[in-house]
Write a protein that holds these residues in place. Structure first.
Motif, PDB file in Angstrom:
ATOM      1  N   GLY A 131      21.481  14.019  28.499  1.00  0.00           N
ATOM      2  CA  GLY A 131      21.709  14.657  27.204  1.00  0.00           C
ATOM      3  C   GLY A 131      20.420  15.086  26.531  1.00  0.00           C
ATOM      4  O   GLY A 131      20.340  16.178  25.945  1.00  0.00           O
TER       5      GLY A 131
ATOM      6  N   ALA B 261      32.103  17.986  19.776  1.00  0.00           N
ATOM      7  CA  ALA B 261      31.701  18.129  21.179  1.00  0.00           C
ATOM      8  C   ALA B 261      31.871  19.574  21.647  1.00  0.00           C
ATOM      9  O   ALA B 261      31.055  20.085  22.430  1.00  0.00           O
TER      10      ALA B 261
ATOM     11  N   VAL C  43      28.882  21.560  20.653  1.00  0.00           N
ATOM     12  CA  VAL C  43      27.732  21.307  21.525  1.00  0.00           C
ATOM     13  C   VAL C  43      27.853  22.135  22.804  1.00  0.00           C
ATOM     14  O   VAL C  43      26.875  22.744  23.259  1.00  0.00           O
TER      15      VAL C  43
ATOM     16  N   SER D   1      28.351  17.660  28.406  1.00  0.00           N
ATOM     17  CA  SER D   1      29.058  17.889  27.144  1.00  0.00           C
ATOM     18  C   SER D   1      30.529  18.217  27.369  1.00  0.00           C
ATOM     19  O   SER D   1      31.384  17.854  26.558  1.00  0.00           O
TER      20      SER D   1
END
Length: 311
Positions: free
Chosen positions: A209, A267, A270, A284
């Protein structure tokens, strides 16, 4: 210059030479250990032991790595049997437990009365099986999980989980202490790997990440150095969240259906941001899918219970 150069190598060489020549501190009075496996962690282990004044014997499949450690003052063993014969305590730094069978299986008759400290990574069950195998050959055993800042085992944040018989740990902890702060967990051979792998469960997605975040910043035309202090500042909140979610886990987990829907939306943003600038968003996507499962489960089923029970 040694082929495996390190900033502290010259100091280690000088210290090893001083100890070899010392009349007041003879080899027989020094602690000694054998290290088998000289990848990055194995070499760091050897350096730390040599710096502490320990006599170290090394063996590795590829001779060049063993030779590099010999240049620092370690003693090269010509074979696994020779490596086992040199010392009572044998530290293994291998890729996994299958490698332990491959290596020690070359001279299993030499294991009797030895102490095998396996700092290799593997699952708790394979660790328990490995401990049983070692003991079946008349040796004692400790499992270790090396939590370190890369191969910087002298970093203040570095430490080692140990598990196995308490009396074996107590008898050898002083010899092992230069490797990093010891954390003894209990007699169950698999405990060190259980805690170690649980922490790696945090580390691996975090590392991916973080690299995804850096890629997003860079691909969007911005400087990662400008982003770094904000990432570090954000990480200061992690201990708070860890304590909050650990407390919530004891009562079933954090969040409700509304919170899950909010996390699905977050999410998704992202994913969209990463893909807008052309960055791989595999992680993601997985995160969003997990939150979608939580939201679909309804009735306030939190992420913790979803993962724990497979709801």
């Amino acid at each position: 210059m040694a082929r495996d150069a390190n900033p502290g190598d010259d100091r280690i060489r000088r210290r090893s030479e001083e100890l070899r020549n010392s009349k007041e501190y003879t080899m027989s009075e020094r602690s000694s250990v054998t290290v088998i496996g000289l990848g990055p962690m194995g070499r760091a282990i050897v350096r730390a032991l040599l710096a502490a004044g320990t006599e170290v014997t090394v063996w590795n499949r590829s001779a060049d790595k063993a030779e590099a450690m010999a240049e620092l003052g370690a003693r090269r063993a010509e074979s696994v049997a020779d490596a086992l014969d040199r010392n009572q305590v044998i530290v293994l730094s291998l890729t996994h437990y299958a490698a332990m069978y491959d290596v020690l299986g070359r001279a299993p008759e030499r294991l009797r009365e030895k102490v095998i400290v396996n700092l290799s990574s593997d699952s708790p069950e394979r660790t328990r099986a490995g401990a049983e195998w070692v003991r079946s050959h008349g040796a004692r055993f400790l499992s270790g999980g090396f939590m370190s800042a890369g191969d910087d085992i002298t970093h203040p944040a570095s430490y080692i989980f140990y598990s196995g018989p308490r009396e074996v740990f107590d008898a050898h902890v002083d010899l092992l202490r230069p490797l990093s702060a010891p954390e003894y967990l209990g007699a169950d051979d698999g405990l060190a790997q259980l805690f170690y792998q649980a922490l790696l469960t945090l580390f691996h997605p975090w590392l991916i990440g973080y690299n995804q975040a850096l890629a997003v910043i860079e691909r969007a035309g911005h400087d990662v150095d400008r982003f770094l202090p904000f990432a570090q500042r954000s990480a200061e909140a992690f201990p708070f969240f860890m304590a909050e979610y650990a407390a919530a886990a004891k009562s079933g987990g954090w969040g409700d259906e509304a919170a899950a829907r909010m996390m699905v939306a977050g999410a998704a943003h992202v994913v969209e941001t990463s893909e807008e600038v052309g960055v791989d968003a595999t992680l993601s996507h997985t995160v969003r899918e997990l939150w979608e499962k939580v939201a679909a489960a309804g009735a306030g089923v939190p992420m913790y219970r979803l993962l724990r029970d497979g709801v």
